[in-house]
Design a protein around this motif. Structure first.
Motif, PDB file in Angstrom:
ATOM      1  N   GLU A 155      -5.878  -1.873  -8.761  1.00  0.00           N
ATOM      2  CA  GLU A 155      -5.583  -0.815  -9.241  1.00  0.00           C
ATOM      3  C   GLU A 155      -6.637  -0.589 -10.421  1.00  0.00           C
ATOM      4  OE1 GLU A 155      -1.799   1.655 -11.273  1.00  0.00           O
ATOM      5  OE2 GLU A 155      -1.606  -0.441 -10.890  1.00  0.00           O
ATOM      6  N   GLY A 156      -7.223   0.622 -10.570  1.00  0.00           N
ATOM      7  CA  GLY A 156      -8.360   1.061 -11.537  1.00  0.00           C
ATOM      8  C   GLY A 156      -9.801   0.923 -10.638  1.00  0.00           C
ATOM      9  N   TYR A 157      -9.838   0.378  -9.562  1.00  0.00           N
ATOM     10  CA  TYR A 157     -10.940   0.500  -8.972  1.00  0.00           C
ATOM     11  C   TYR A 157     -11.213   1.656  -8.105  1.00  0.00           C
ATOM     12  CZ  TYR A 157     -12.835  -4.293  -9.741  1.00  0.00           C
ATOM     13  OH  TYR A 157     -13.363  -5.562 -10.340  1.00  0.00           O
TER      14      TYR A 157
ATOM     15  N   GLY B 140     -11.786   2.210  -4.999  1.00  0.00           N
ATOM     16  CA  GLY B 140     -11.340   2.361  -3.501  1.00  0.00           C
ATOM     17  C   GLY B 140      -9.884   1.895  -3.366  1.00  0.00           C
ATOM     18  N   HIS B 141      -9.158   1.552  -4.720  1.00  0.00           N
ATOM     19  CA  HIS B 141      -7.800   1.277  -4.442  1.00  0.00           C
ATOM     20  C   HIS B 141      -6.986   2.190  -3.759  1.00  0.00           C
ATOM     21  CE1 HIS B 141      -4.104  -0.752  -5.708  1.00  0.00           C
ATOM     22  NE2 HIS B 141      -3.566   0.401  -6.058  1.00  0.00           N
ATOM     23  N   VAL B 142      -6.430   1.916  -2.850  1.00  0.00           N
ATOM     24  CA  VAL B 142      -5.514   2.740  -1.965  1.00  0.00           C
ATOM     25  C   VAL B 142      -3.987   2.414  -2.509  1.00  0.00           C
ATOM     26  CG1 VAL B 142      -4.615   3.646   0.379  1.00  0.00           C
ATOM     27  CG2 VAL B 142      -6.790   2.915   0.007  1.00  0.00           C
ATOM     28  N   GLU B 143      -3.315   3.482  -3.133  1.00  0.00           N
ATOM     29  CA  GLU B 143      -1.943   3.189  -3.933  1.00  0.00           C
ATOM     30  C   GLU B 143      -0.759   2.776  -2.612  1.00  0.00           C
ATOM     31  OE1 GLU B 143       0.826   5.207  -7.009  1.00  0.00           O
ATOM     32  OE2 GLU B 143      -1.037   5.944  -6.658  1.00  0.00           O
ATOM     33  N   SER B 144      -1.161   3.356  -1.567  1.00  0.00           N
ATOM     34  CA  SER B 144       0.084   3.227  -0.620  1.00  0.00           C
ATOM     35  C   SER B 144      -0.072   1.961   0.172  1.00  0.00           C
ATOM     36  CB  SER B 144      -0.037   4.342   0.539  1.00  0.00           C
ATOM     37  OG  SER B 144      -1.464   4.447   1.134  1.00  0.00           O
ATOM     38  N   LEU B 145      -1.184   1.178   0.021  1.00  0.00           N
ATOM     39  CA  LEU B 145      -1.227  -0.391   0.784  1.00  0.00           C
ATOM     40  C   LEU B 145      -0.371  -1.362   0.032  1.00  0.00           C
ATOM     41  CD1 LEU B 145      -5.142  -0.225   1.918  1.00  0.00           C
ATOM     42  CD2 LEU B 145      -2.980   0.692   3.209  1.00  0.00           C
ATOM     43  N   GLU B 146       0.238  -1.699   0.650  1.00  0.00           N
ATOM     44  CA  GLU B 146       1.323  -2.836   0.108  1.00  0.00           C
ATOM     45  C   GLU B 146       1.359  -4.087   1.096  1.00  0.00           C
ATOM     46  OE1 GLU B 146       4.996  -1.463  -0.997  1.00  0.00           O
ATOM     47  OE2 GLU B 146       4.275  -0.052  -2.646  1.00  0.00           O
ATOM     48  N   PRO B 147       1.694  -5.320   0.894  1.00  0.00           N
ATOM     49  CA  PRO B 147       1.774  -6.381   1.670  1.00  0.00           C
ATOM     50  C   PRO B 147       2.680  -6.080   2.587  1.00  0.00           C
ATOM     51  CG  PRO B 147       1.922  -7.018  -0.725  1.00  0.00           C
ATOM     52  CD  PRO B 147       1.943  -5.768  -0.662  1.00  0.00           C
ATOM     53  N   ARG B 148       2.593  -6.564   3.932  1.00  0.00           N
ATOM     54  CA  ARG B 148       3.293  -6.127   5.112  1.00  0.00           C
ATOM     55  C   ARG B 148       4.181  -7.614   5.822  1.00  0.00           C
ATOM     56  NH1 ARG B 148      -1.776  -4.439   8.606  1.00  0.00           N
ATOM     57  NH2 ARG B 148      -3.316  -5.632   7.697  1.00  0.00           N
ATOM     58  N   TYR B 149       4.716  -8.272   4.864  1.00  0.00           N
ATOM     59  CA  TYR B 149       5.282  -9.415   5.293  1.00  0.00           C
ATOM     60  C   TYR B 149       6.619  -9.086   6.084  1.00  0.00           C
ATOM     61  CZ  TYR B 149       8.519 -13.646   5.606  1.00  0.00           C
ATOM     62  OH  TYR B 149       9.086 -14.629   5.974  1.00  0.00           O
TER      63      TYR B 149
ATOM     64  N   GLU C 131     -17.637  -4.729 -10.857  1.00  0.00           N
ATOM     65  CA  GLU C 131     -16.235  -4.057 -11.004  1.00  0.00           C
ATOM     66  C   GLU C 131     -16.097  -2.694 -10.152  1.00  0.00           C
ATOM     67  OE1 GLU C 131     -14.015  -5.589 -12.712  1.00  0.00           O
ATOM     68  OE2 GLU C 131     -15.265  -6.908 -13.898  1.00  0.00           O
ATOM     69  N   ASP C 132     -16.576  -3.023  -8.916  1.00  0.00           N
ATOM     70  CA  ASP C 132     -16.487  -1.854  -7.964  1.00  0.00           C
ATOM     71  C   ASP C 132     -16.276  -2.392  -6.518  1.00  0.00           C
ATOM     72  OD1 ASP C 132     -17.630   1.126  -7.222  1.00  0.00           O
ATOM     73  OD2 ASP C 132     -18.620  -0.236  -5.749  1.00  0.00           O
ATOM     74  N   SER C 133     -15.507  -1.617  -5.670  1.00  0.00           N
ATOM     75  CA  SER C 133     -15.000  -1.733  -4.500  1.00  0.00           C
ATOM     76  C   SER C 133     -16.034  -2.188  -3.348  1.00  0.00           C
ATOM     77  CB  SER C 133     -14.146  -0.547  -4.123  1.00  0.00           C
ATOM     78  OG  SER C 133     -13.021  -0.392  -4.970  1.00  0.00           O
ATOM     79  N   ALA C 134     -17.175  -1.413  -3.516  1.00  0.00           N
ATOM     80  CA  ALA C 134     -18.078  -1.717  -2.639  1.00  0.00           C
ATOM     81  C   ALA C 134     -18.558  -3.012  -2.333  1.00  0.00           C
ATOM     82  CB  ALA C 134     -19.489  -0.710  -2.645  1.00  0.00           C
TER      83      ALA C 134
END
Length: 524
Positions: free
Chosen positions: A327-329, A331-340, A421-424
């Motif tokens: 979070e804060g980067y 490229g952060h996608v808020e909807s992506l969560e662990p999928r166990y 401190e960047d997603s790329a």
């Protein structure tokens, strides 16, 4: 005996290396701090490491620095303007003095960036910069070889050095500005910065002492600490014991196993926050044909219980991850969560024709990341539930990285903190199509390759409209998630602890460089 006489006697008696510095006021408020290691040198361009960057923030000032929310705060640069796609003009403070007494000017910025470009550890980061020009004493122009959206990110690494102080030759006839890795040089033992503290004593591996710089430019800083003594204590239990006994006032890091012990002591305070270093596993598609099937990779992703690892193994000292970008980067996608989902994992394995599973090898370090060996054991046990038999081997980090470079196992662990401190940066090193000539995918032990994503990253790295660029980086994260390109586990949390009267929370950040110049100690 006064503090200065004590320090001087220590330096002379032990024949220690001491920075050449002006006199400073006698300390009144002191901070005794213990880190797991001390900086290897006083030359801030000798090594790209957390210890050196912490020293940089104490004794120098950057052009800009990160805020808690990962926005930029003006420091020695007060303003900046993108003149065209490849040129940024920065306005500098005109009231800044180096520890030596020399005035800070644009020429010092030019000199510093040119030195960074020849530093073995920093030159790759500064490769996009084509030239730096001093327009006048308080104006500098930085030109890049092509449009480059991360110039302000780079500016956080520019701590202007005192060019006059580091010019000429030392008593041995060696250039004062030479960069010597793990050796003796003028810059490795002498320091003149613009920062809040001067170095008054340095005894490598034993202690380093700082005193507040009387002529520090930032008069709005709330900092009231006059003296800091930093002691390296590598052993976790000893470092924690030193705080709890009152022998030191501030420690970092606090190991997960001691969090409860520290938290329960009413005389100390604990501060934790989610970090930005991602811990993950690669699945090598060249070694295991099954890994070329996205359904198998997705099955592995569904089989891993990130929240269980964070809760039980990490004792809450980790933030479960489903993507590279915290979070804060951008490229952060808020909807992506662990999928166990174990049943979903079994279903995907069956669809791919591997209901009965298969055998793989796995390798991880056992002393590089927090609980790394235990994490690997847990992942191996989770994969056993979808009939995957794992032959796990863990190694000390000194031996592990050679094996990692040779891709000797089917699954390999790595942790990654983005230098910019960047997603790329994550994709460029960890999931880009491997290319020995360009260095792309240098740490891509999964041999994953998606040329379309590489193209999108290349375009994003030329996009100076930051909103558009963020959308492109988020597309990359979503695609990597859908493709299960790697197995994200968690972002390592960070933890610091201090005496109750040391107000550390406002100066802490996810980069793990506490801004000690702004630290306030309250009267007990």
């Amino acid at each position: 005996m006064t503090l200065k006489k004590t320090l001087l006697a220590s330096v002379i008696g032990a024949a220690m290396t001491t920075a050449v510095l002006p006199s400073v006021a006698t300390a009144e408020t002191s901070l005794r701090m213990a880190y797991d290691a001390d900086p290897v040198s006083l030359d801030i361009h000798e090594q790209l490491s957390g210890g050196i960057l912490q020293l940089s923030h104490m004794t120098f000032d950057p052009l800009v620095r990160w805020n808690k929310d990962l926005s930029f705060e003006p420091r020695l640069a007060t303003d900046w303007e993108q003149v065209d796609d490849t040129t940024m003009r920065m306005t500098l403070r005109d009231d800044v003095t180096f520890h030596s007494g020399n005035a800070f000017t644009a020429e010092d910025v030019v000199w510093t960036i040119e030195r960074l470009k020849r530093s073995p550890d920093f030159k790759a980061i500064f490769e996009p910069i084509a030239s730096v020009t001093a327009v006048d004493d308080t104006t500098v122009e930085i030109t890049t070889t092509k449009p480059y959206p991360l110039l302000l990110n780079l500016a956080t690494y520019v701590f202007p050095m005192d060019s006059a102080f580091y010019s000429g030759t030392d008593e041995d006839g060696d250039p004062k500005d030479e960069i010597v890795k793990n050796g003796n040089s003028f810059a490795s033992s002498h320091l003149s910065g613009t920062g809040p503290y001067v170095v008054t004593e340095r005894q490598q591996g034993v202690r380093i002492a700082f005193e507040r710089f009387d002529d520090y430019w930032d008069e709005e800083s709330p900092g009231n600490v006059d003296e800091i003594v930093m002691t390296p204590i590598s052993e976790n239990a000893t470092r924690v014991a030193a705080l709890l006994s009152g022998d030191v006032d501030f420690i970092a890091p606090v190991p997960p196993n001691d969090l409860d012990r520290v938290r329960e002591d009413e005389d100390v305070q604990l501060v934790t926050m989610s970090g930005t270093r991602i811990i993950l596993f690669h699945m090598n598609q060249e070694r295991v044909e099954a890994f070329q099937d996205p359904r198998v990779r997705q099955a592995f992703a569904y089989a891993i219980n990130q929240e269980g690892i964070a809760d039980r193994l990490m004792k809450g000292f980790a933030t479960p991850a489903a993507q590279f970008s915290p979070e804060g980067y951008a490229g952060h996608v808020e909807s992506l969560e662990p999928r166990y989902d174990l049943e979903k994992a079994k279903q995907l394995m069956a669809e791919a024709g591997f209901e009965d599973g298969f055998e793989i090898t796995m390798m991880a370090p056992n002393n590089r990341y927090v609980n790394d060996a235990k994490i690997a054991q847990a992942v191996a046990a989770m994969l056993a539930r979808i009939n995957v038999t794992v032959d796990l081997k863990t190694l000390p980090k000194a031996q592990y990285w050679g094996e990692y470079d040779d891709r000797v196992a089917d699954m390999m662990m790595i942790g990654w903190h983005s230098d910019t401190e960047d997603s790329a940066n994550f994709h460029e090193y960890l999931t880009a199509c491997p290319d020995a000539d360009t260095g792309a995918g240098q740490y891509n032990a999964g041999n994953y390759c998606n040329p379309e994503l590489d193209k999108l990253i290349a375009e994003a790295n030329l996009e100076v409209d930051l909103e558009k660029r963020a959308e492109m980086l988020q597309q990359v994260e979503q695609a990597l998630y859908d493709d299960a390109a790697f197995l994200p586990l968690h972002w390592q949390d960070l933890a610091w602890a201090s005496a109750a009267n040391v107000d550390i929370e406002p100066i802490l950040n996810v980069m793990n460089f506490p801004y000690l110049g702004d630290l306030v100690i309250h009267e007990e």
